[in-house]
Design a protein around this motif. Structure first.
Motif, PDB file in Angstrom:
ATOM      1  N   ALA A  34       0.825  -1.210   0.000  1.00  0.00           N
ATOM      2  CA  ALA A  34       0.000   0.000   0.000  1.00  0.00           C
ATOM      3  C   ALA A  34       0.861   1.263   0.000  1.00  0.00           C
ATOM      4  O   ALA A  34       0.626   2.187  -0.783  1.00  0.00           O
ATOM      5  CB  ALA A  34      -0.944   0.001   1.188  1.00  0.00           C
ATOM      6  N   GLY A  35       1.861   1.316   0.849  1.00  0.00           N
ATOM      7  CA  GLY A  35       2.756   2.471   0.878  1.00  0.00           C
ATOM      8  C   GLY A  35       3.589   2.579  -0.378  1.00  0.00           C
ATOM      9  O   GLY A  35       3.881   3.679  -0.853  1.00  0.00           O
ATOM     10  N   ALA A  36       3.966   1.435  -0.931  1.00  0.00           N
ATOM     11  CA  ALA A  36       4.773   1.419  -2.149  1.00  0.00           C
ATOM     12  C   ALA A  36       3.985   1.956  -3.340  1.00  0.00           C
ATOM     13  O   ALA A  36       4.541   2.652  -4.191  1.00  0.00           O
ATOM     14  CB  ALA A  36       5.270   0.005  -2.421  1.00  0.00           C
ATOM     15  N   VAL A  37       2.692   1.671  -3.404  1.00  0.00           N
ATOM     16  CA  VAL A  37       1.850   2.201  -4.483  1.00  0.00           C
ATOM     17  C   VAL A  37       1.835   3.724  -4.416  1.00  0.00           C
ATOM     18  O   VAL A  37       1.960   4.413  -5.434  1.00  0.00           O
ATOM     19  CB  VAL A  37       0.411   1.639  -4.410  1.00  0.00           C
ATOM     20  N   GLY A  38       1.697   4.268  -3.218  1.00  0.00           N
ATOM     21  CA  GLY A  38       1.709   5.717  -3.050  1.00  0.00           C
ATOM     22  C   GLY A  38       3.014   6.345  -3.502  1.00  0.00           C
ATOM     23  O   GLY A  38       3.019   7.396  -4.148  1.00  0.00           O
ATOM     24  N   LEU A  39       4.131   5.705  -3.170  1.00  0.00           N
ATOM     25  CA  LEU A  39       5.429   6.213  -3.597  1.00  0.00           C
ATOM     26  C   LEU A  39       5.553   6.168  -5.115  1.00  0.00           C
ATOM     27  O   LEU A  39       6.041   7.116  -5.735  1.00  0.00           O
ATOM     28  CB  LEU A  39       6.564   5.425  -2.946  1.00  0.00           C
ATOM     29  N   ALA A  40       5.105   5.077  -5.727  1.00  0.00           N
ATOM     30  CA  ALA A  40       5.185   4.956  -7.184  1.00  0.00           C
ATOM     31  C   ALA A  40       4.368   6.053  -7.864  1.00  0.00           C
ATOM     32  O   ALA A  40       4.835   6.682  -8.821  1.00  0.00           O
ATOM     33  CB  ALA A  40       4.705   3.578  -7.628  1.00  0.00           C
ATOM     34  N   GLU A  41       3.173   6.316  -7.360  1.00  0.00           N
ATOM     35  CA  GLU A  41       2.350   7.375  -7.951  1.00  0.00           C
ATOM     36  C   GLU A  41       3.009   8.740  -7.759  1.00  0.00           C
ATOM     37  O   GLU A  41       3.034   9.577  -8.679  1.00  0.00           O
ATOM     38  CB  GLU A  41       0.955   7.384  -7.356  1.00  0.00           C
ATOM     39  N   GLN A  42       3.577   8.977  -6.599  1.00  0.00           N
ATOM     40  CA  GLN A  42       4.279  10.236  -6.344  1.00  0.00           C
ATOM     41  C   GLN A  42       5.449  10.407  -7.319  1.00  0.00           C
ATOM     42  O   GLN A  42       5.683  11.494  -7.853  1.00  0.00           O
ATOM     43  CB  GLN A  42       4.780  10.277  -4.908  1.00  0.00           C
ATOM     44  N   MET A  43       6.178   9.331  -7.569  1.00  0.00           N
ATOM     45  CA  MET A  43       7.312   9.410  -8.490  1.00  0.00           C
ATOM     46  C   MET A  43       6.844   9.663  -9.924  1.00  0.00           C
ATOM     47  O   MET A  43       7.521  10.362 -10.681  1.00  0.00           O
ATOM     48  CB  MET A  43       8.167   8.157  -8.383  1.00  0.00           C
TER      49      MET A  43
END
Length: 92
Positions: A34-43
């Motif tokens: 879940a946190g990794a998805v957020g980071l990917a979208e931010q990137m």
């Protein structure tokens, strides 16, 4: 591998005269998806690709669960990069 390194954000850019996808960055995204998805979208929103030198705006397309294609408009040409969330499996 540490448990914290389970999820990675991969960034691929179109490069060269053949316009081939090349892996240009790998970023550890943590142990939880879940946190990794957020980071990917931010990137996808903030990553600064090698080209264009004069970006005007970007268009984000979510093309799958954890994958974005980004089109960056430049002064004379548009460029693309891809952001993908990946789960590390193993090194063999």
């Amino acid at each position: 591998m540490r448990e914290d390194d389970r999820w990675k954000v991969l960034i691929e850019e179109l490069e060269g005269s053949e316009r081939e996808w090349r892996l240009t960055q790998v970023t550890a995204a943590g142990p939880e998806r879940a946190g990794a998805v957020g980071l990917a979208e931010q990137m996808a929103r903030t990553y600064v690709p090698r080209h264009p030198w004069s970006p005007r705006r970007r268009h984000l397309y979510r093309v799958g669960e954890g994958t974005w294609l980004v089109e960056v408009e430049g002064a004379t040409r548009d460029f693309h990069f891809r952001v993908t969330l990946a789960e590390y499996v193993e090194t063999i």
